[in-house]
Design an enzyme around this catalytic site. Structure first.
Site, PDB file in Angstrom:
ATOM      1  N   ASP A 232     -13.754  -3.972  -2.054  1.00  0.00           N
ATOM      2  CA  ASP A 232     -13.605  -3.748  -0.613  1.00  0.00           C
ATOM      3  C   ASP A 232     -14.980  -3.877   0.024  1.00  0.00           C
ATOM      4  OD1 ASP A 232     -10.941  -3.174  -1.101  1.00  0.00           O
ATOM      5  OD2 ASP A 232     -11.241  -1.004  -1.144  1.00  0.00           O
TER       6      ASP A 232
ATOM      7  N   ASP B 121       0.873  -1.182   0.000  1.00  0.00           N
ATOM      8  CA  ASP B 121       0.000   0.000   0.000  1.00  0.00           C
ATOM      9  C   ASP B 121       0.901   1.220   0.000  1.00  0.00           C
ATOM     10  OD1 ASP B 121      -2.370  -1.449   0.101  1.00  0.00           O
ATOM     11  OD2 ASP B 121      -2.397  -1.508   2.282  1.00  0.00           O
TER      12      ASP B 121
END
Length: 252
Positions: A130, A11
């Site tokens: 998500d 990330d």
């Protein structure tokens, strides 16, 4: 039998690898190019690089970083974050990425999935989903780095992205992200069993058994983790040896 894949996730925020819990409370985890080089040596099957603030900041993914990573590793890698057009996909693939991951733009403009898969092939198109649990049997899809609830049913959306040409789904449980109490096996299994494309389990790995459960109970094709690998809590080679001993096909 296809080998199950182990995928570290980088990330990236402001050019650095970060890791948080439930998509917030981010801490620095190093330089992305150096991390990619290390994982290339340590036996990762693939990498995922996610520019986690690109969509919210309304800017493009960092092509320079993609080029730098591509020059230093030999394993496939996927790049996501802020990708909104076929032109941007072309730039990222030309910079050396093997696949792209789209999330928010796929929800706001589902035809983008069709367009991307038609131009570049399904094998290049990963749709990231998500999800947060709504109630005992339902999960909803979130976008913009987990900031916006779309109220889309996660299983229905997964089926739609496959129909539109996605070649793979990266499924992240926001409830489990960074918590290390195991993948959300229930929603992973629901989605893996409802589509024929590979599903990458993401969010919640904390111990060796969590990976085994994702591959066996939840039928995931790959398992993704971040802080476990970044902070050397679990070594990829030891994880693969453990899985092989328990009858899971992996590349050693």
């Amino acid at each position: 039998m296809l080998a199950k894949r182990i995928i570290p996730c980088l990330d990236i925020k402001d050019g650095r690898v970060v890791k948080g819990t439930n998509f917030v409370n981010l801490v620095d985890a190093g330089d992305p190019v150096e991390a990619a080089k290390a994982y290339n040596k340590l036996g990762a099957d693939e990498l995922v690089l996610l520019d986690i603030t690109a969509t919210n900041d309304k800017r493009d993914t960092m092509v320079d970083l993609v080029e730098a990573v591509a020059k230093n590793i030999f394993i496939p890698f996927t790049v996501g974050g802020g990708i909104k057009t076929v032109g941007e996909i072309n730039k990222i693939l030309r910079a050396g990425a093997d696949k792209i991951s789209i999330n928010s733009p796929a929800v706001t403009n589902p035809d983008f999935i069709n367009e991307a898969s038609k131009v570049f092939g399904s094998q290049c198109v990963v749709v990231a989903i998500d999800v947060k649990k709504k109630d005992s049997d339902n999960w909803e899809v979130y976008i913009n780095g987990g900031r916006i609830n779309t109220y889309l049913d996660a299983v229905k959306w997964a089926k739609e992205v496959e129909e539109r040409g996605a070649g793979e789904i990266l499924l992240t449980s926001m409830d489990r992200d960074g918590v290390k109490n195991g993948y959300d096996l229930e929603i992973t299994k629901k989605i893996a069993d409802s589509v024929s494309i590979p599903v990458i389990a993401s969010g919640g790995a904390g111990k060796l058994e969590d990976f085994y459960d994702a591959f066996t109970y939840a039928n995931a094709s790959a398992a993704l983790a971040a802080s476990l690998f970044h902070f050397n809590i679990i070594e990829i080679q030891k994880l693969k040896e453990y899985l092989k001993q328990r009858g899971i096909s992996v590349r050693l």
